[in-house]
Every structure is written in structure tokens, then in C-alpha cells.
Design a protein around this motif. Structure first.
Motif, PDB file in Angstrom:
ATOM      1  N   ASN A   1      12.931   4.634   9.710  1.00  0.00           N
ATOM      2  CA  ASN A   1      12.126   3.421   9.869  1.00  0.00           C
ATOM      3  C   ASN A   1      11.314   3.578  11.153  1.00  0.00           C
ATOM      4  OD1 ASN A   1      13.791   2.805  12.016  1.00  0.00           O
ATOM      5  ND2 ASN A   1      14.781   1.042  11.012  1.00  0.00           N
ATOM      6  N   ARG A   2      10.633   2.513  11.547  1.00  0.00           N
ATOM      7  CA  ARG A   2       9.738   2.616  12.708  1.00  0.00           C
ATOM      8  C   ARG A   2      10.474   3.077  13.961  1.00  0.00           C
ATOM      9  NH1 ARG A   2       4.815   0.381  13.236  1.00  0.00           N
ATOM     10  NH2 ARG A   2       5.013  -1.289  11.732  1.00  0.00           N
ATOM     11  N   LYS A   3      11.741   2.685  14.053  1.00  0.00           N
ATOM     12  CA  LYS A   3      12.466   2.949  15.291  1.00  0.00           C
ATOM     13  C   LYS A   3      13.101   4.324  15.326  1.00  0.00           C
ATOM     14  CE  LYS A   3      13.419  -1.912  15.925  1.00  0.00           C
ATOM     15  NZ  LYS A   3      14.177  -2.812  15.043  1.00  0.00           N
ATOM     16  N   GLY A   4      13.396   4.910  14.208  1.00  0.00           N
ATOM     17  CA  GLY A   4      14.063   6.209  14.220  1.00  0.00           C
ATOM     18  C   GLY A   4      14.655   6.554  12.878  1.00  0.00           C
ATOM     19  N   THR A   5      15.720   7.383  12.901  1.00  0.00           N
ATOM     20  CA  THR A   5      16.298   7.806  11.641  1.00  0.00           C
ATOM     21  C   THR A   5      17.793   7.516  11.631  1.00  0.00           C
ATOM     22  OG1 THR A   5      16.749  10.017  12.470  1.00  0.00           O
ATOM     23  CG2 THR A   5      14.641   9.687  11.338  1.00  0.00           C
TER      24      THR A   5
ATOM     25  N   LEU B   1      18.605   1.304   0.854  1.00  0.00           N
ATOM     26  CA  LEU B   1      17.313   1.395   1.544  1.00  0.00           C
ATOM     27  C   LEU B   1      16.747  -0.005   1.809  1.00  0.00           C
ATOM     28  CD1 LEU B   1      15.439   3.889   2.290  1.00  0.00           C
ATOM     29  CD2 LEU B   1      14.078   3.214   0.300  1.00  0.00           C
ATOM     30  N   ASP B   2      16.384  -0.239   3.065  1.00  0.00           N
ATOM     31  CA  ASP B   2      15.773  -1.511   3.423  1.00  0.00           C
ATOM     32  C   ASP B   2      14.268  -1.448   3.152  1.00  0.00           C
ATOM     33  OD1 ASP B   2      16.332  -4.115   4.959  1.00  0.00           O
ATOM     34  OD2 ASP B   2      14.512  -3.322   5.916  1.00  0.00           O
ATOM     35  N   HIS B   3      13.663  -2.630   3.017  1.00  0.00           N
ATOM     36  CA  HIS B   3      12.222  -2.676   2.730  1.00  0.00           C
ATOM     37  C   HIS B   3      11.398  -1.973   3.817  1.00  0.00           C
ATOM     38  CE1 HIS B   3       8.533  -4.091   0.959  1.00  0.00           C
ATOM     39  NE2 HIS B   3       8.142  -4.560   2.142  1.00  0.00           N
ATOM     40  N   SER B   4      11.938  -1.934   5.038  1.00  0.00           N
ATOM     41  CA  SER B   4      11.168  -1.350   6.146  1.00  0.00           C
ATOM     42  C   SER B   4      11.403   0.161   6.266  1.00  0.00           C
ATOM     43  CB  SER B   4      11.581  -2.035   7.452  1.00  0.00           C
ATOM     44  OG  SER B   4      12.956  -1.779   7.682  1.00  0.00           O
ATOM     45  N   GLU B   5      12.168   0.732   5.344  1.00  0.00           N
ATOM     46  CA  GLU B   5      12.577   2.136   5.482  1.00  0.00           C
ATOM     47  C   GLU B   5      11.986   3.024   4.391  1.00  0.00           C
ATOM     48  OE1 GLU B   5      17.024   1.931   7.395  1.00  0.00           O
ATOM     49  OE2 GLU B   5      16.829   1.457   5.267  1.00  0.00           O
ATOM     50  N   VAL B   6      12.055   4.332   4.684  1.00  0.00           N
ATOM     51  CA  VAL B   6      11.644   5.317   3.689  1.00  0.00           C
ATOM     52  C   VAL B   6      12.643   6.486   3.720  1.00  0.00           C
ATOM     53  CG1 VAL B   6      10.077   6.567   5.263  1.00  0.00           C
ATOM     54  CG2 VAL B   6       9.692   6.685   2.791  1.00  0.00           C
TER      55      VAL B   6
ATOM     56  N   ASP C   1       1.305   4.278   9.587  1.00  0.00           N
ATOM     57  CA  ASP C   1       0.513   3.606   8.557  1.00  0.00           C
ATOM     58  C   ASP C   1       1.441   3.007   7.499  1.00  0.00           C
ATOM     59  OD1 ASP C   1      -1.683   2.864   7.025  1.00  0.00           O
ATOM     60  OD2 ASP C   1      -1.685   4.775   5.928  1.00  0.00           O
ATOM     61  N   LEU C   2       2.428   3.787   7.092  1.00  0.00           N
ATOM     62  CA  LEU C   2       3.378   3.343   6.079  1.00  0.00           C
ATOM     63  C   LEU C   2       4.168   2.120   6.552  1.00  0.00           C
ATOM     64  CD1 LEU C   2       5.182   3.679   3.486  1.00  0.00           C
ATOM     65  CD2 LEU C   2       6.494   5.358   4.779  1.00  0.00           C
ATOM     66  N   PHE C   3       4.726   2.217   7.766  1.00  0.00           N
ATOM     67  CA  PHE C   3       5.564   1.123   8.256  1.00  0.00           C
ATOM     68  C   PHE C   3       4.737  -0.134   8.517  1.00  0.00           C
ATOM     69  CE2 PHE C   3       8.298   4.818   9.693  1.00  0.00           C
ATOM     70  CZ  PHE C   3       9.127   4.731   8.576  1.00  0.00           C
ATOM     71  N   ASP C   4       3.493   0.041   8.981  1.00  0.00           N
ATOM     72  CA  ASP C   4       2.603  -1.112   9.168  1.00  0.00           C
ATOM     73  C   ASP C   4       2.405  -1.843   7.840  1.00  0.00           C
ATOM     74  OD1 ASP C   4       2.304  -0.537  11.785  1.00  0.00           O
ATOM     75  OD2 ASP C   4       0.262   0.315  11.629  1.00  0.00           O
ATOM     76  N   PHE C   5       2.148  -1.045   6.829  1.00  0.00           N
ATOM     77  CA  PHE C   5       1.842  -1.616   5.511  1.00  0.00           C
ATOM     78  C   PHE C   5       3.048  -2.377   4.960  1.00  0.00           C
ATOM     79  CE2 PHE C   5       1.196  -1.651   0.949  1.00  0.00           C
ATOM     80  CZ  PHE C   5      -0.168  -1.875   0.809  1.00  0.00           C
TER      81      PHE C   5
END
Lengths: 288, 805
Positions: free
Chosen positions: A139-143, A160-165, A16-20
Motif C-alpha cells: 500500500n502507500r505506506k509500505g509492504t 486485500l484491502d481496497h487501498s492495497e495491491v 498513481d494507483l494508490f491516488d486513484f
């Protein structure tokens, strides 16, 4: 004190987070909101979308695995302070967390929020540096794992990239005594000078000393030269003062209305000398 | 002088003087106090104000078209429209007034944050969004940041029409200072200075205005500290009849003087209500509240003539004030010093020169204590510096110079009339209760261990009831206003309840409870049974200067309630006397009724008396008027018209004089410049005290404010005169973690010139504390030879002084 219009979404899962994040360029992750919300109210930051990750239970754990403390990024400062395990095994982290802001900030503010905001005077930074902390970024692909020193790229700037947490902070166990000290004008203010130190002794000689200083232009800086000057030697106040002065002279402290670089350097030296003295003598010297 | 009023306290002390729990608190704690922002009109609209990003700039052009086309925006106002519809703001004390200064900048902005446009919209968010859409074309001008900048021969003028930046200056000579300095064994000479600082009430300015077509009136809710004056100012500025302005002041979340200049914004919001034809509300943001108003920054060159045995022979003061962009309040911080210039001391010969300068700093306001905290800082620092020279203990130096109780009442060379007081006893008590000699010993012992403890003593005069008579000195003719009196309304309602109204707004200082205590004692009731309406309404009888300010409540405000109550009480007794067929002198008020002291069965309840006065009119005594509502007034009998001749003047600036001694113990870390409090004691004498609990909390709050001035608070400006402290992250107030446990003790020397023997209590803690704290710090750092002449002393500043940077 009135933010621009924004939309709010509460993340339910990483997907949900990465989609957003993918869908909304102009989005920001909301952690405890102790810096972002005031910045929005002052219209210094005006994200159009906020995605709130405070309620993601995966990010709220404090674990000890494989010799490492793992602190979820949404653990609040208060939760860290209240953890008996952290207090006993990683007292430096507890000390840094207790020095943050006031009770309200510590109750809502999060470890991950503080690190990703990358305020150069943040209390955690020097502590995490001497603790050799690593950050687990997803990120969506892994860590991927990044040492904290490499993560902070400068004032309010991170890797930190915009697509990461930021998922977790990983902290290896350490030996020796540790201390975090902060000088601020009022108790709850941002630090003007802050220092974290770890020190061990063997046969009256200093061993494995690590000293990092915060509130610098570039965030936190470890004083390797000073460490080298102190290691494997007996404690000498004069030598310590001289070495600290020399090392601190090369620093770039922040400059603002509360503290000039000169004053800050002087405070840092004072803190380093007092802390090293205390750490070296603790258990052997009587204090009031 | 008129005769002193007899203190009428017989039989009136069941609740007066007792620590009655505040009646206001429960509502406040439950969120039911009823502040201005809690009130909304139907179809409520909201205002946001665009402010100048420059401290000095020509406004070339304003384009509001984009803002107007934003959905939800109903009206946009600019400075030029304001200038065409309103009258300019005029000076209050200064002899000159600019003609180009309006409640909104027109053609030119003169401070960072001056209003240049305002938006009315359906929500406050839209109103703030619209601000970003207003395009203003500015031409920045060089700024006047300091007194020196403003006085340079080629300095740009803030107001072309005045022709100088030096707005007001004057000189006074009292006695023979020249001789005093000739006779002196020692002369202390110092320049003292203070930065800009300000009170910061929790509740910023809030105004809600609506034009009511049915009643043909402008209805305004505002958290105004001086509504009596505001209605008149608004009427003049926006050309609207004062008779058609109804101003209601709900409960106020703190005043401290900060809300004495809200009328500028009440005028603006009132004008917006008329122009937009919508009910409009403006809630000031915290950043806006930190932009303006403040106290002025100033420096004062002081000389003190001292004899070899420590007697103060004379003083010379020359004061330079940066009064900011706004000449409205210019000179108040200079003239206000006259009332406390010689403090608590026998000083006969002194002179005072002042220069008030316009700068590009923001407007100034009469912040708590106005000129007194800095004047007291100067005197009490001078006394300490002189004590060192003549080798006297600072406390001894004070005892040697105090006005003695035998000299009371005492008239100072400036004409200020100290009605009563026992200064030596207050200081003696403070030294004893604080353990002064013990701390001195401890100081010596700890110094050997490298710890630096300091003990600071300061004594402060706390004048109350501002007569405002210094206006006589600066302007020709009779000043517009005088603050020597008040009126109050007290009534009995149909059911026999005693009801009264605020004659100054309720600003959190416990006035509702104090009024209830006084009326309860007069009418034989419990305080909670007296109905005190906490809202101030302009339609209830008021004087033109009514407000809660100037430390006047305990004197003329309460005095007016007593006068009105006495008249009402006499009427109740006359009606009962007629009905009960008993001499009035044989009647007394007991438990909500009137009864005979000879026969308790002869009794009428208040409800029965009210029924006669309002309904059964034919039962009234012959000649008695119906109704039970009394509006009555009171003027402090010691107020007089000032005298001025050349450099001589005699004036009573304020009409009561409380005093306090502070003993502070601090420890300073010379390595960091950090000051830590070890002990703080205040002995306070404010005459008779109505509510000791309220009084104590006022003293504590005031001391906290003084600690802020001494150690933390300063608005810092950059080279372009931009305020760098527009949030509480930069403007540092002491919090509960910084303020020590403050011990307060009271002595009571009643005032012979007030109705209840009361004096005023709302400023004293703030007046002497900056001096006490800095005296303590200087004492702690004696081995480093540090001299503190500047406020505030931040850790950085102290470190610089210790390390001589």
C-alpha cells in the motif's frame, strides 16, 4: 452482456494507483480481466472505475532471489508457462498455469488477477498452498507479507484491502517431485476436483509429502492428517486409499450442476491415489 | 406414385461432384461476409428486452416511468400494449391454440426469460441500463417443471382457456403389433429419456427494422432461417400487409433450426419500428440465446419384440414430451418420429402413442434432425440391448434385420417411402474401414490390464426434404404449408453474366458454392464466374415456406435451380439458333457462349445474346419474349397427400433418405466416468454428392453436435424451473479439444426421385452419433453391467451408474 457505464484509467506508477484507489471508493483494480470483465458484462459486478495495472512494468518480472522465486502479480499464465527457469525449478507452478482455461485466457490472465479473484476452483490455489507461497502486498505506506493460506478468506474473498495491491508471489524452492492434476468436464473448464502434491523419498520411505486440494467451499485445503499418515512410511496402495478416503471425507467440496460433493470427493480420492502412486514410483516404475 | 425423374447428369459433371473450394470462405475469413449486425441504418436505435425472472408468475403491474425518463430512451413497450395491438400466437401442429399467448407476456409470464417489456434507446448500453429501471410487480405461481407436474390432477393450468396442460395426444397402430409380441421369444422393455439441449449458432438472433415512409414498407434485416414463412407470420401478428414487408436475410452465422422461430422477435422488432418511428436493431445476447428455444425434454417407453434368432418382430412406443410453455411447436417432436420409426429395418408391426404436455420450460424449436436423433437413439439402443439377449454381435443383429437393397424402393408401415439405399454395404464398409474385428481383439487384451475400451456401432436413417405432411394428422383440413417443392430465380444480366439468388438463406452450409457448381456445369462456366447473391430477399420470387431447414437443399432447392436454368438455357439456344441460322439441336454451350457443334466459328457470346434479349429486341426470334429472367419451380414427385383412418395412417414425412453407419471406439475411466475417444468413423451415403468437401465438413460438424448431446449438453433447471445454464461456462458444448478426429467415407446410391440424384447431408452425423457413442460406452463398461437409457451421460452420471449410486 452489456456492462454499466464505467471509467477506465491506466496506472502509470504505484503512487498513481494508490491516488486513484483513494479517490474512488467504487473502483476495482483490473488485471487480465478474464473474470472481472465477464462479471461486468453479466452485470454481476458494476464498478464505476477500473484502474488497469497490467502495464506496470514493476509487476511483470519473474526473479529468483534469496532462494525464492518472485513472480510479479501481472505476469501472465503464458509467461509463467514459457519461463524455462520456472519450468525446471518450479514445475508444479508451470503445471498449474498450463491447466488454466484456454489459450486466450492464459495469454491475458495474470497470476495476481487469479489469486485476488479467489475463485475457489482456481488452479493456482492448491499448488501455491503446497509450495508454501507468500504474497507481498503493497500500500502507500509500505509492504506486508501474507502466507497464501491466510490471504484467501473464502470464495471470492481475500485479505486485500481496497487501498492495497498484490505486488509479488514469493515461492521458496522445494525438494522432491511434484504434480498438479485437475479433473474438469471439458479441457478448458473450471476444475471439479484439483489436487497439488509434492513428495520426496528416502530409503524407499515417503518424506515431506504435501497434498492440497482445491475447489472447496473455502478454496484450497491442505490435508495435514493424510500427510502425517503417509510420511516416513513405505508406499502401500491400500493404506493410501484408506487414509485418502478418510481425509477427503471431511472436506467440503463445492456443489454445482457439474459435480455433486459426493462425486467430487470420489474424484479427489482417485486423483490423490493416482498422483501419490505416480510421484512415489516415478523413475522406478515403467509407464506407458 | 409418380414416375421417378430421369437423372440428368450427362455433360454436367465438370464441377458437380468435385471438391470445389468454398467461394464464401475468403469473405468470411476477412470479416467481409456481411452479417446482419454489420448493417446500420441512419439514426440507428437499439432494443433491449426485459425478461421474466420467474418461470410462472402473474404480472400485476409494470411501471416504465423511470425507464422512460432516462436520457436516450425513446420508447418502452409492455406486454399489455402488445396484446392490444397484435394477434395471439397460434399452434402449428396441435389442434388447439391458446388465445392468451402473445409475442410478449401479458398478464402472466410462463417461462424464465419470457419477454415482458422492451426498450428503444439511442445506444444498446442505454437500452440495457433502462431495463434496470423498469419496475415489475410479479406474483409467483407454482411451476410445472416436468410432464408429471403438468399431468397431476390438481396441477395449475398454463393456459386457462385450454383447460388442460395436455395439449395434444394421439395413437397409431401399424400392422399387428399384438401378434408380434405374442410370437416374440424375447421382449426388451426400457424407458429412454433425454434432457433439454440445443444448437447454439455462433451468431445469435439479430434483427434490424425500419419503416420506410417513402416506399411505405417495413424494411427488415434479420438472420432468419425460414423467411418465406416469417413475412406471413409477421404480417398476421402485427396486422401489417405482407405486400409491404421487405425482409432481407444477410449471410447467417449458423442456423441448425435454432433460427426457425425468430419470427416471434421479427414481429416484436417490426412492431417497435412502427411504434417508435425509429430504425431499431436488436442483437440477442448469448445468455438470451441460451434461455430459449431448445429441444424438448422427453421420455419414451419402448418395447421391442424379438425372435430367438434376432429378428425384430414388432415395437411399441409411448412418448411423453415436455414441450415447454409454447404450444406453437407442440407435437413436432412426436410426429417427426413417424418418418424414421422403424429405422433401417424390416419391421412390419408397431404402435406409437404420444402425449405432448405444456410446462414452464421455454419454447421448443426444430433443432437439427428434430425428432430423429432421439428416435434413432431409442432404436439403436434397443437393437444393442436385444443383441445381447439373443447373443448376436450388435453388427450381426443389424445385418439380420436390414431392409435389403433388393427391397428398394421400400415403403414402411407408416407410409414413408425409402427411394434407394444399400444399408448392408454401408455398415460392411464401416466395419472394415474402422478395423472393427481388430478393435474387438484389442478390447479383450486391454480389459485384462484393467482398461475399458468399448466399440459402438449405430446406423441411422437421415431423411431429407421435409414435406411437413404430418400436419395432416394432427389438425383438421389442409395444413397451412407444405415443404415438397421450391422455386428459384436464374437470370442472365445485360453483360451476359449468369446471376442467381438464394432461395433459402446462406447459413454457412456451402450453398453458394453448391449452386455455383451446378450452374457452372449447366452454362459451361467456372463456379467463380456464376454470380450467386448470398443475401435472401423477400422481393425475389419465393414460396411461402422458403428457408434453409429440414435438410431439403440438395433435393428441391437445387432441383428448382436446375429447372430454372434449363428454361433459361433453352431460351439462349433459341435466340442463338435464330441468329446463327443453325438448328438448336446442333448448338452447345461452351465457355460463356453458344456455338455450333459442326462449325466453331458459328458462335455467339452470352453478352451478344443478352444484348438481343434486353436491347435489340427486333433480333429476337418471332414470338420470343424479351428479357432473360426465369423463375421456375420444382416439386419432388414422390410427395403425396397423407391418408389417415382411425389409428392407421400413411404419410411421407420426408422425401429423400440418406443413411450412415458410425463405428466409435472409446475408452472409459471407470474411476472418474471420463470418456475418451480412440477412433470415430462414419460411412455416409447421401446419393450423389455435389461437393465432397462440404459434405464431409457437414458430417463432421453434425457428429460433434451428436457428441455434445451424448456427453455434455443439458439445460439444467432448478426447482423453480429457472435455467441454470445461461452462459457457456454452464452449458457445455464440446470444443475442438473434446471432439475426436472424425473419419468420413462416402458411398453413393443415387436418389431416383431427385433431379440430380442427390440426397441430403445436413443432419446425418447428428442423428446416429448419440446412439453410436452411448453404445460404445456401454460396451466399454460391460463388466460393470451399466445400461445407458438417458442422454446426456456426463462423467458424473456414468460414475453414479458404475458405483450404483
Amino acid at each position: 452482456m452489456y456492462p454499466k457505464e464505467f471509467q477506465y484509467h491506466r496506472a502509470t506508477s504505484f503512487t498513481d494507483l494508490f491516488d486513484f484507489l483513494e479517490k474512488h471508493e467504487e473502483s476495482r483494480i483490473l488485471a487480465g480481466g478474464q473474470s472481472l470483465i465477464p462479471m461486468m458484462k453479466l452485470r454481476i459486478a458494476s464498478p464505476r472505475f477500473l484502474i488497469d495495472i497490467r502495464h506496470m512494468s514493476d509487476l511483470k518480472l519473474i526473479k529468483y532471489e534469496e532462494g525464492k522465486l518472485k513472480v510479479g502479480s501481472m505476469v501472465t499464465h503464458s509467461e509463467l508457462i514459457e519461463s524455462q527457469f520456472v519450468n525446471e525449478k518450479f514445475p508444479l507452478l508451470s503445471q498449474a498455469a498450463s491447466s488454466i482455461g484456454d489459450l486466450q485466457v492464459r495469454t491475458l490472465g495474470t497470476v495476481g488477477g487469479s489469486i485476488c479473484h479467489a475463485d475457489p476452483s482456481a488452479d493456482y490455489l492448491p499448488a501455491l498452498v503446497v509450495l508454501r507461497a507468500e504474497l507481498k502486498i503493497r500500500n502507500r505506506k509500505g509492504t506486508r507479507i501474507v502466507p497464501v493460506m491466510d490471504f484467501i478468506k473464502g470464495a471470492l474473498t481475500t485479505d486485500l484491502d481496497h487501498s492495497e495491491v498484490l505486488e509479488e508471489v514469493l515461492i521458496p524452492s522445494y525438494k522432491g517431485r511434484s504434480m498438479y492434476e485437475k479433473f474438469s468436464i471439458r479441457k478448458a473448464d473450471f476444475s471439479i476436483a484439483n489436487v497439488a502434491a509434492i513428495l520426496d523419498t528416502l530409503n524407499s520411505k515417503i518424506r515431506d509429502v504435501r497434498i492440497a486440494v482445491g475447489s472447496q467451499e473455502e478454496g484450497a485445503v491442505e490435508l495435514f492428517e493424510l500427510e502425517q499418515a503417509l510420511n516416513d512410511k513405505e508406499f502401500s496402495l491400500e493404506a493410501l486409499e484408506a487414509a485418502a478416503k478418510e481425509a477427503v471425507g471431511k472436506l467440503n467440496p463445492l456443489d454445482d450442476i457439474q459435480g455433486s460433493p459426493d462425486y467430487r470427493r470420489h474424484l479427489i480420492v482417485t486423483l490423490i491415489v493416482r498422483m501419490t502412486d505416480d510421484l512415489y514410483h516415478s523413475g522406478r516404475k515403467n509407464y506407458d | 406414385m409418380q414416375e421417378a425423374v430421369q437423372i440428368q447428369d450427362t455433360g454436367r459433371t465438370k464441377y458437380m461432384g468435385k471438391p470445389v473450394t468454398r467461394l464464401e470462405d475468403l469473405k468470411i475469413i476477412r470479416g467481409k461476409a456481411g452479417y446482419t449486425d454489420d448493417i446500420d441504418f441512419a439514426d440507428q436505435h437499439h432494443v433491449a428486452i426485459l425478461r421474466s425472472p420467474y418461470a410462472h408468475a402473474k404480472i400485476i403491474h409494470i411501471d416504465i416511468s423511470k425507464a422512460l425518463s432516462l436520457p436516450g430512451v425513446t420508447y418502452v413497450l409492455t406486454g399489455d400494449v402488445v396484446a392490444s395491438l397484435t394477434k395471439p400466437v397460434t399452434s402449428r401442429a396441435a389442434a388447439v391454440s391458446p388465445t392468451s399467448h402473445y409475442i410478449m407476456a401479458s398478464k402472466k409470464a410462463r417461462y424464465f426469460g419470457e419477454p415482458v417489456a422492451a426498450v428503444v434507446a439511442v445506444s444498446k448500453y442505454i437500452a440495457h441500463d433502462a431495463l434496470d429501471l423498469i419496475d415489475v410487480d410479479y406474483e409467483p405461481l407454482p411451476t410445472l417443471n416436468t410432464v408429471q407436474d403438468a399431468l397431476k390432477p390438481d396441477a395449475p393450468l398454463l393456459y386457462d382457456e385450454i383447460g388442460t396442460n395436455l395439449i395434444q395426444e394421439d395413437e397409431f397402430i401399424f400392422g399387428d403389433p399384438e401378434k408380434a409380441f405374442k410370437d416374440a421369444a424375447h421382449v426388451v422393455k426400457e424407458r429412454f429419456s433425454t434432457g433439454r439441449y440445443s444448437s447454439t449458432p455462433l451468431e445469435p438472433y439479430v434483427i434490424n427494422a425500419k419503416y420506410d415512409e417513402v416506399r411505405d414498407e417495413l424494411l427488415i434485416y434479420a438472420n432468419d432461417q425460414q423467411p418465406g414463412r416469417t413475412t406471413q407470420s409477421v404480417a398476421r401478428i402485427i396486422n401489417f400487409p405482407v405486400s409491404k414487408i421487405r425482409l432481407i436475410v444477410p449471410v447467417v452465422g449458423g442456423g441448425f433450426g435454432n433460427k426457425l422461430v425468430i419470427w416471434q422477435y421479427v414481429s416484436l422488432i417490426g412492431l417497435l419500428a412502427l411504434l417508435s418511428k425509429k430504425p431499431v436493431k436488436w442483437v440477442q445476447t448469448r445468455s438470451e440465446s441460451l434461455i430459449a428455444p431448445h429441444r424438448p425434454s422427453e421420455y419414451l417407453d419402448a418395447e421391442l419384440a424379438v425372435s430367438s434368432d434376432g429378428k425384430i418382430l414388432g415395437m411399441r412406443f409411448e412418448d411423453y414430451l415436455a414441450d415447454g410453455n409454447w404450444p406453437f411447436n407442440t407435437a413436432l417432436y412426436a410426429l417427426g418420429k413417424l418418418g424414421v420409426m422403424s429405422g433401417l429395418y424390416n419391421i412390419k408391426d408397431y404402435s406409437f402413442k404420444y402425449h405432448c404436455v405444456a410446462t414452464n420450460e421455454p419454447p421448443i424449436v426444430q433443432d437439427r434432425g428434430v425428432a430423429k436423433p432421439f428416435m434413432t437413439f431409442v432404436i439403436e439402443r434397443l437393437v444393442n440391448i436385444a443383441a445381447k439377449i439373443v447373443r448376436l454381435d450388435p453388427a450381426e443383429m443389424r445385418f439380420a434385420n436390414f431392409i435389403s437393397p433388393k427391397q428398394m424402393p421400400y415403403t414402411t408401415p407408416t407410409g414413408e417411402y425409402y427411394e434407394s439405399g444399400n444399408y448392408p454395404e454401408v455398415l460392411k464398409t464401416a466395419l472394415r474401414e474402422s478395423g472393427y474385428p481388430e478393435w474387438k481383439k484389442k478390447q479383450e487384451a486391454l480389459r485384462k490390464q484393467g482398461r475399458y475400451i468399448g466399440i459402438g456401432v449405430a446406423c441411422g436413417l437421415e431423411p431429407g426434404t421435409s414435406s411437413l405432411s404430418y400436419y395432416y394428422l394432427s389438425k383438421k383440413g389442409t395444413p397451412e404449408f407444405n415443404g415438397s417443392g421450391q422455386i428459384a430465380t436464374v437470370e442472365m444480366t445485360f453483360d451476359g453474366t449468369i446471376r442467381t439468388y438464394m432461395n433459402g438463406p446462406e447459413i454457412g452450409t456451402g450453398h453458394v458454392t453448391s449452386i455455383a457448381q451446378v450452374l457452372a456445369d449447366i452454362f459451361g462456366l467456372k463456379p467463380e464466374d456464376v454470380m450467386v447473391d448470398p443475401y435472401y430477399e423477400s422481393s425475389v420470387g419465393h414460396l411461402g415456406y422458403a428457408g434453409t431447414y429440414g435438410n431439403g437443399f440438395q433435393d428441391v432447392y437445387l432441383g428448382a435451380y436446375v429447372r430454372a436454368s434449363d428454361i433459361l438455357k433453352s431460351k439462349l439456344l433459341r435466340i442463338a439458333s435464330y441468329q446463327l441460322k443453325t438448328e438448336s439441336s446442333n448448338l452447345e454451350i461452351v465457355d460463356g457462349g453458344v456455338q455450333s457443334i459442326l462449325d466453331v466459328k458459328k458462335r455467339m457470346t452470352f453478352a451478344e445474346i443478352a444484348a438481343i434479349a434486353y436491347n435489340k429486341l427486333l433480333l429476337l426470334p418471332p414470338g420470343e419474349e424479351p428479357g432473360l429472367k426465369v423463375v421456375a419451380g420444382y416439386i419432388n414427385p414422390t410427395s403425396t397427400i397423407p391418408y389417415r383412418s382411425g389409428t392407421d395412417a400413411k404419410l411421407r414425412v420426408q422425401l429423400t433418405h440418406s443413411n450412415s453407419s458410425h463405428v466409435v471406439v472409446v475408452e472409459v475411466d471407470p474411476k472418474t466416468g471420463r470418456t475418451k475417444f480412440l477412433s470415430y468413423l462414419v460411412v455416409h451415403d447421401a446419393g450423389r454428392i455435389i461437393n465432397p468437401k462440404t459434405s464431409e465438413s457437414l458430417v463432421i460438424g453434425c457428429v460433434a453436435a451428436g457428441i455434445g448431446q451424448a456427453l455434455y449438453e443439458r439445460f439444467t433447471y432448478d426447482e423453480n424451473c429457472i435455467n441454470l445454464c445461461t452462459t457457456f461456462a454452464e452449458y457445455l458444448k464440446p470444443t475442438s479439444l473434446e471432439v475426436p478426429d472424425i473419419q468420413v467415407q462416402n458411398l453413393e446410391t443415387p436418389a431416383p426421385n431427385t433431379v440430380l440424384g442427390t440426397k441430403n447431408v445436413g443432419e446425418g452425423g447428428a442423428i446416429a452419433s448419440p446412439a453410436a457413442v452411448t453404445n460404445a460406452i456401454e460396451d466399454a463398461l460391460e463388466p460393470f453391467n451399466v445400461k445407458i437409457t438417458e442422454l446426456p451421460v456426463s462423467p458424473r452420471r456414468l460414475w453414479e451408474m458404475i458405483s450404483k449410486k
